[in-house]
Scaffold this motif. Structure first.
Motif, PDB file in Angstrom:
ATOM      1  N   UNK A   1       0.836  -1.314  -0.007  1.00 20.21           N
ATOM      2  CA  UNK A   1      -0.129   0.071   0.063  1.00 20.21           C
ATOM      3  C   UNK A   1       1.006   1.300  -0.071  1.00 20.21           C
ATOM      4  N   UNK A  56      -7.926  -1.404   3.844  1.00 19.95           N
ATOM      5  CA  UNK A  56      -7.629  -2.862   4.182  1.00 19.95           C
ATOM      6  C   UNK A  56      -8.876  -3.393   4.997  1.00 19.95           C
ATOM      7  N   UNK A 113       0.378   7.361  15.639  1.00 22.98           N
ATOM      8  CA  UNK A 113       1.368   7.440  14.206  1.00 22.98           C
ATOM      9  C   UNK A 113       2.233   8.739  14.372  1.00 22.98           C
ATOM     10  N   UNK A 149       5.786   7.905  13.717  1.00 21.15           N
ATOM     11  CA  UNK A 149       6.354   7.336  12.494  1.00 21.15           C
ATOM     12  C   UNK A 149       6.657   8.869  11.626  1.00 21.15           C
ATOM     13  N   UNK A 170       9.435   8.521   8.778  1.00 19.18           N
ATOM     14  CA  UNK A 170       8.411   7.790   7.421  1.00 19.18           C
ATOM     15  C   UNK A 170       7.503   8.976   7.058  1.00 19.18           C
ATOM     16  N   UNK A 171       6.634   9.740   7.619  1.00 21.96           N
ATOM     17  CA  UNK A 171       5.725  10.883   7.557  1.00 21.96           C
ATOM     18  C   UNK A 171       6.494  12.134   7.371  1.00 21.96           C
ATOM     19  N   UNK A 228      -1.768  -0.971  17.228  1.00 20.71           N
ATOM     20  CA  UNK A 228      -0.605  -1.394  16.556  1.00 20.71           C
ATOM     21  C   UNK A 228       0.564  -0.370  16.892  1.00 20.71           C
ATOM     22  N   UNK A 285       4.729   0.154  14.995  1.00 18.35           N
ATOM     23  CA  UNK A 285       5.498  -0.029  14.207  1.00 18.35           C
ATOM     24  C   UNK A 285       6.828  -0.350  14.378  1.00 18.35           C
ATOM     25  N   UNK A 303       9.465   0.455   8.526  1.00 19.75           N
ATOM     26  CA  UNK A 303       8.314   1.121   7.727  1.00 19.75           C
ATOM     27  C   UNK A 303       7.096   0.322   7.323  1.00 19.75           C
ATOM     28  N   UNK A 330       2.837 -12.124  10.548  1.00 20.09           N
ATOM     29  CA  UNK A 330       1.610 -11.175  10.397  1.00 20.09           C
ATOM     30  C   UNK A 330       2.220  -9.730  10.121  1.00 20.09           C
ATOM     31  N   UNK A 347       1.168  -7.662   6.968  1.00 20.91           N
ATOM     32  CA  UNK A 347      -0.329  -7.482   7.084  1.00 20.91           C
ATOM     33  C   UNK A 347      -0.692  -6.491   8.257  1.00 20.91           C
ATOM     34  N   UNK A 348      -0.161  -6.479   9.329  1.00 22.73           N
ATOM     35  CA  UNK A 348      -0.491  -5.590  10.409  1.00 22.73           C
ATOM     36  C   UNK A 348      -0.233  -4.287  10.208  1.00 22.73           C
ATOM     37  N   UNK A 398      -0.374  -2.739   7.283  1.00 23.30           N
ATOM     38  CA  UNK A 398      -1.347  -2.029   6.511  1.00 23.30           C
ATOM     39  C   UNK A 398      -2.739  -1.958   7.402  1.00 23.30           C
ATOM     40  N   UNK A 399      -2.934  -2.695   8.262  1.00 21.81           N
ATOM     41  CA  UNK A 399      -4.168  -2.731   9.135  1.00 21.81           C
ATOM     42  C   UNK A 399      -3.948  -1.531  10.188  1.00 21.81           C
ATOM     43  N   UNK A 417      -2.649   1.391   9.253  1.00 21.95           N
ATOM     44  CA  UNK A 417      -2.953   2.594   8.601  1.00 21.95           C
ATOM     45  C   UNK A 417      -4.555   2.553   8.315  1.00 21.95           C
TER      46      UNK A 417
END
Ligand SMILES: Cc1cc2nc3c(=O)[nH]c(=O)nc-3n(C[C@H](O)[C@H](O)[C@H](O)COP(=O)(O)OP(=O)(O)OC[C@H]3O[C@@H](n4cnc5c(N)ncnc54)[C@H](O)[C@@H]3O)c2cc1C
Lengths: 193, 435
Positions: A3, A49, B86, B89, B94-95, B376, B378, B381, B414, B417-418, B420-421, B423
């Motif tokens: 993404x 997602x 976030x 980040x 990252x941001x 979550x 991070x 990235x 995971x 996948x996590x 993306x979850x 975000x």
């Protein structure tokens, strides 16, 4: 699945929440409202997602939750959360979300793919995914307007065998090429009225 | 270098700097407010909500959605809100900026008919059911406060009003977050970052360790000769410990020096060093000092904190204060049993509180609490880990539902996948708060 960072940022005006509440008893609403932090107010998801739960058939939600709970359906967080609910509470959750208005999203899709996908939907999927995927049947989920990244993620899980396809679905999906499947997902994502 | 504690205090300036203890380190100074009534209360039942963050926005919105006949007034000092979730980040590079973490209130107000007052709440009069703000007073039938945290800076010798400008906490997102990133960018390669973690409970149990990961990420990419020393007052990593350690081992070996049971008791701002109980001095080029915490100043001033003088005790299902009737405390400021001090908890608590305020105002029975937390963190990235649980009330206490919840699988299967979850989570929860 990748993404891009640029695609997820919250930009003013890009999102419309169309789901509206239909009166539910406070206990049922409280159970369901807790889910909205991830699935959006009244189950209308803004996260690419995370699926919208609004207007899903009750059976689809109940089945999904029970499969998360038993581990039959792969997940990260949902398995851990589903274990926190009794069968009766799962039933209430299904009841609540099935009564919310369908959540329409406006997302960028490849219109050529969506057009091809519309024909494939009609020929292959329309007997279970009713009305352009706007309606579910029994445990068949509503597909219309789900975010494309979510749909692609689930299709990958099906194809890798991690998520088990219902037999009827497997019959239809197996003969389709990768491109056809991609087109179908673009079609579902494009349905927004 | 080891310093004798007494000498260190002398060097720092000792007790004189304690004069400012207890003051807010961010936000405007507390003024006495104005006595004139703004928005006189008509015949409609009214709930005033203090704080337009993770808890307050949701309480205001859900009360209006559940009973539009109740008037809701949201009071917040700022015209916008910047999300702590976030913000690590951004610090990690990252941001690019804080825009994707910033919400405005206009759509929320318009969509739900909420009345908004941009003002500082300076006092609460529980007997008169009145809130005093910098713009005037407001009457309420019920009051919800979700003001977040302030710091127990008096527990760190040498800490004063200037300290956050030298050793930013960045534990309230906004200018402090930007300052910490700027300091990291200005640091030479080969420098040392010190991150000081207070004793639990504090806002966001996994937050300091996500921040450690993000600072390490920044150093690895931009200043590879540098390192980060984490001095943690806790006996060990306060949340998702094995997962963080695994991630650090995989990605940041040699960059992170984690020191448990290391409580900062004093600082020497001129020297950019912190003194650890047990007499070690740790010096950094950049010092991210997160002081110990308590409920925000307004909750303390209003007499809503308990015997510990730190956090606000509440009744499990309604979040009504045990100190003052008709005042409900949610979010980080409250003692919510097993629910951690997180944005998701604040969101979930707000909905429970809103449901029961509507119940109570309509003479209906209280609905037993059902809540969720998911959080979550991070590591890199595109790798994130999570913790989640479902909560219920039992015998007047908020408990995690047995056999539910837990952390990400240990096999690291995971993490992509996590990420993306995570975000999607942010986008959903900020959308909930702003529309
Ligand atoms: C670095 C970091 C990372 C985090 N990451 C996560 C995460 O990934 N997931 C997660 O769930 N949580 C996370 N959190 C925790 C989360 O930020 C808090 O738990 C959450 O913000 C608590 O909500 P709240 O409503 O209690 O307070 P806040 O969200 O802080 O809102 C308080 C509001 O009240 C206003 N206010 C206070 N006093 C007054 C007054 N006197 N007058 C007027 N207005 C006032 C403030 O301006 C503010 O807008 C993180 C925290 C940090 C520091």
């Amino acid at each position: 699945m990748k993404q891009r960072w640029s695609s997820w940022a919250l930009t003013a005006g890009a999102l419309t929440i169309s789901a509206t509440a239909l009166a539910a008893d406070p206990g049922t609403a409280m159970l369901a409202n807790a889910c909205a932090g991830c699935h959006g107010t009244h189950g209308g998801s803004a996260g690419l997602t995370m699926p919208s739960l609004a207007a899903q058939s009750k059976t689809a939600i109940v089945e999904a939750m029970k499969k998360f709970k038993s581990g039959e359906r792969p997940s990260s967080i949902m398995g851990r959360l589903a274990k926190g609910y009794t069968d009766q509470q799962i039933d209430q959750l299904g009841e609540f979300f099935s009564k919310q208005k369908l959540h329409f999203t406006h997302q960028q899709v490849d219109m050529a793919k969506a057009k091809k996908g519309a024909d494939l939907q009609e020929a292959n999927c329309s007997r279970c995914h009713l009305d352009d995927g706007k309606d579910g049947k029994d445990d068949t989920p509503v597909m219309a307007s789900q975010w494309l990244p979510y749909l692609q993620m689930q299709m990958e899980l099906y194809q890798s065998g991690k998520r088990k396809m219902p037999e009827k679905m497997a019959e239809k999906v197996k003969p389709l090429s990768k491109e056809d499947l991609d087109a179908l997902l673009h079609f579902y994502a494009s349905v927004n009225k | 270098m080891t310093l004798d504690r007494r000498n260190f205090i002398k060097l720092v300036g000792g007790a004189s700097s304690l004069a400012l203890a207890g003051c807010a380190t961010q936000g405007p100074a507390v003024s006495s407010g104005s006595a004139a009534e703004i928005m006189p209360k008509g015949s409609a039942r009214r709930v005033v909500v203090v704080g337009g963050g993770y808890g307050g926005t949701i309480a205001a919105k859900y009360i209006r959605m559940m009973d539009p006949s109740i008037e809701v007034v949201l009071v917040e000092r700022n015209d916008h809100f910047v999300s702590c979730p976030f913000s690590n980040l951004y610090i990690g590079g990252i941001l690019p900026d804080l825009s994707s973490l910033t919400i405005k209130y206009d759509k929320l107000i318009a969509n739900h008919g909420i009345k908004f007052v941009q003002a500082e709440v300076t006092a609460i009069d529980p007997a008169a059911h009145t809130v005093v703000t910098s713009k005037g007073t407001l009457k309420y039938d019920r009051l919800v406060i979700s003001p977040g945290i302030d710091f127990r800076t008096e527990e760190i010798e040498g800490y004063n009003a200037q300290t956050p400008e030298i050793m930013p906490h960045a534990w309230k997102a906004g200018p402090q977050t930007v300052l910490l990133r700027k300091q990291l960018e200005a640091m030479k390669d080969g420098g040392t970052v010190v991150l000081a973690v207070p004793l639990s409970p504090f806002r966001c149990p996994p937050g300091p360790y996500e921040r450690t990961s993000m600072i390490a990420r920044y150093l690895k990419q931009h200043k590879p000769k540098s390192k980060i020393i984490v001095v943690d007052a806790n006996p060990d990593i306060a949340s998702k410990g094995p997962l963080f350690k695994k991630g650090w081992d995989m990605h940041y070996k040699g960059i992170i020096d984690y020191r448990k049971a290391s409580k900062v008791t004093a600082i020497n701002a001129a020297n950019k060093s912190v003194l650890i109980e047990g007499l070690d001095e740790v010096k950094g080029d950049v010092v991210n000092l997160i002081p110990p915490q308590r409920a925000a100043n307004i909750a303390v001033q209003a007499g809503l904190v308990g015997d510990d003088k730190k956090w606000c005790p509440i009744v499990a299902d309604t979040f009504e204060s045990t100190k003052h009737k008709d005042i409900h405390v949610i979010g980080d400021a409250s003692i919510a049993g097993a629910m951690p001090k997180s944005g998701y908890s604040a969101n979930s608590e707000a909905k429970v509180c809103a449901t029961n305020i509507v119940n109570l105002m309509n003479g209906r029975p209280v609905t037993p609490l059902s809540g969720i937390n998911t959080c979550y963190s991070y590591i890199t990235d595109d790798e994130a880990i999570s913790v989640a649980a479902v909560y219920a009330s039992k015998d007047g206490k908020i408990i995690a539902v047995p056999n539910s919840g837990g952390v990400s699988p240990a096999d690291w299967s995971m993490v992509k996948t996590e990420a993306t979850f995570a975000k999607s989570w942010l986008r959903n929860i900020l959308t909930e708060m702003s529309s």
